[in-house]
Scaffold this motif. Structure first.
Motif, PDB file in Angstrom:
ATOM      1  N   GLN A  53       0.828  -1.205   0.000  1.00  0.00           N
ATOM      2  CA  GLN A  53       0.000   0.000   0.000  1.00  0.00           C
ATOM      3  C   GLN A  53       0.867   1.262   0.000  1.00  0.00           C
ATOM      4  O   GLN A  53       0.632   2.193   0.787  1.00  0.00           O
ATOM      5  CB  GLN A  53      -0.961  -0.008   1.198  1.00  0.00           C
ATOM      6  CG  GLN A  53      -1.978  -1.128   1.145  1.00  0.00           C
ATOM      7  CD  GLN A  53      -2.914  -1.003  -0.053  1.00  0.00           C
ATOM      8  OE1 GLN A  53      -3.629  -0.028  -0.170  1.00  0.00           O
ATOM      9  NE2 GLN A  53      -2.878  -1.987  -0.958  1.00  0.00           N
ATOM     10  N   ALA A  54       1.870   1.247  -0.880  1.00  0.00           N
ATOM     11  CA  ALA A  54       2.787   2.377  -0.984  1.00  0.00           C
ATOM     12  C   ALA A  54       3.079   2.632  -2.460  1.00  0.00           C
ATOM     13  O   ALA A  54       3.277   1.693  -3.224  1.00  0.00           O
ATOM     14  CB  ALA A  54       4.093   2.076  -0.251  1.00  0.00           C
ATOM     15  N   ASN A  55       3.088   3.886  -2.836  1.00  0.00           N
ATOM     16  CA  ASN A  55       3.397   4.250  -4.217  1.00  0.00           C
ATOM     17  C   ASN A  55       4.906   4.273  -4.397  1.00  0.00           C
ATOM     18  O   ASN A  55       5.537   5.329  -4.441  1.00  0.00           O
ATOM     19  CB  ASN A  55       2.771   5.602  -4.575  1.00  0.00           C
ATOM     20  CG  ASN A  55       2.872   5.882  -6.059  1.00  0.00           C
ATOM     21  OD1 ASN A  55       3.112   4.978  -6.855  1.00  0.00           O
ATOM     22  ND2 ASN A  55       2.715   7.134  -6.424  1.00  0.00           N
ATOM     23  N   ILE A  56       5.492   3.101  -4.485  1.00  0.00           N
ATOM     24  CA  ILE A  56       6.945   2.953  -4.580  1.00  0.00           C
ATOM     25  C   ILE A  56       7.425   3.534  -5.906  1.00  0.00           C
ATOM     26  O   ILE A  56       6.901   3.206  -6.961  1.00  0.00           O
ATOM     27  CB  ILE A  56       7.344   1.466  -4.450  1.00  0.00           C
ATOM     28  CG1 ILE A  56       6.863   0.927  -3.099  1.00  0.00           C
ATOM     29  CG2 ILE A  56       8.839   1.287  -4.625  1.00  0.00           C
ATOM     30  CD1 ILE A  56       6.911  -0.579  -2.986  1.00  0.00           C
ATOM     31  N   LYS A  57       8.394   4.406  -5.834  1.00  0.00           N
ATOM     32  CA  LYS A  57       8.939   5.078  -7.017  1.00  0.00           C
ATOM     33  C   LYS A  57       9.771   4.095  -7.833  1.00  0.00           C
ATOM     34  O   LYS A  57      10.607   3.377  -7.301  1.00  0.00           O
ATOM     35  CB  LYS A  57       9.795   6.264  -6.574  1.00  0.00           C
ATOM     36  CG  LYS A  57      10.480   7.013  -7.682  1.00  0.00           C
ATOM     37  CD  LYS A  57       9.551   7.959  -8.355  1.00  0.00           C
ATOM     38  CE  LYS A  57      10.315   8.863  -9.326  1.00  0.00           C
ATOM     39  NZ  LYS A  57       9.417   9.421 -10.329  1.00  0.00           N
ATOM     40  N   PHE A  58       9.527   4.089  -9.142  1.00  0.00           N
ATOM     41  CA  PHE A  58      10.268   3.226 -10.069  1.00  0.00           C
ATOM     42  C   PHE A  58      10.865   4.079 -11.168  1.00  0.00           C
ATOM     43  O   PHE A  58      10.203   4.955 -11.714  1.00  0.00           O
ATOM     44  CB  PHE A  58       9.323   2.189 -10.680  1.00  0.00           C
ATOM     45  CG  PHE A  58       9.914   1.426 -11.826  1.00  0.00           C
ATOM     46  CD1 PHE A  58      10.985   0.569 -11.623  1.00  0.00           C
ATOM     47  CD2 PHE A  58       9.410   1.565 -13.110  1.00  0.00           C
ATOM     48  CE1 PHE A  58      11.531  -0.131 -12.684  1.00  0.00           C
ATOM     49  CE2 PHE A  58       9.960   0.871 -14.173  1.00  0.00           C
ATOM     50  CZ  PHE A  58      11.016   0.023 -13.959  1.00  0.00           C
TER      51      PHE A  58
END
Length: 149
Positions: A53-58
């Motif tokens: 539930q985290a908008n992990i940066k890619f």
């Protein structure tokens, strides 16, 4: 998850698969019936975002040779971001001639006069492109770096 929100997943994606008969990024090599390396990476990032539930940066560090094909392949994963959010480019290094180390001259295809400097260019490209400053301003503090292939 607090640390994940401060983390960038960066894939080094500048290499062409010319040694394997490819004329595109090695990450576009099919590794299963329906997936390339890049497909698996995109699905992994999407799965991590959902699971934690985290908008992990890619992001990708592409080269001038891999950018177009890679970004085109990622259009089927719009949740990962747009081109500006997804990539920064390696620098270019001039090819030189073997006899006198002069810059190579290839009029039929000027693109063949340049080469990407490789993974060692990570820090100069990250800094020189302004990407490092943008990431720090957005409160990113950690970076997981690995090859895309």
């Amino acid at each position: 998850t607090a640390l994940l929100r401060q983390t960038v997943i960066l894939k080094l994606n500048g290499g062409l698969g010319t040694g394997m008969g490819l004329d595109k990024a090695k990450s576009l090599l099919r590794v299963t019936k329906d997936n390339t390396f890049l497909d698996l990476i995109a699905k992994q990032v999407s799965s991590m975002r959902e699971d934690f539930q985290a908008n992990i940066k890619f992001m990708l560090m592409n080269s001038f040779s891999t950018s177009n094909d890679t970004l085109a392949a990622l259009t089927k994963y719009p949740d990962l971001g747009n081109a500006e959010q997804l990539e920064f480019l390696q620098n270019k290094a001039p090819k030189v001639t073997a006899d006198d180390y002069a810059p190579a001259d290839w009029p039929p295809s000027r693109g063949h006069e340049w080469c990407p400097p490789g993974h060692g260019d990570l820090y100069p490209a990250l800094y020189g492109s302004g990407t490092l400053d943008r990431l720090l301003e957005a409160d990113f503090r950690f970076m997981f770096v690995s090859n895309s292939d």
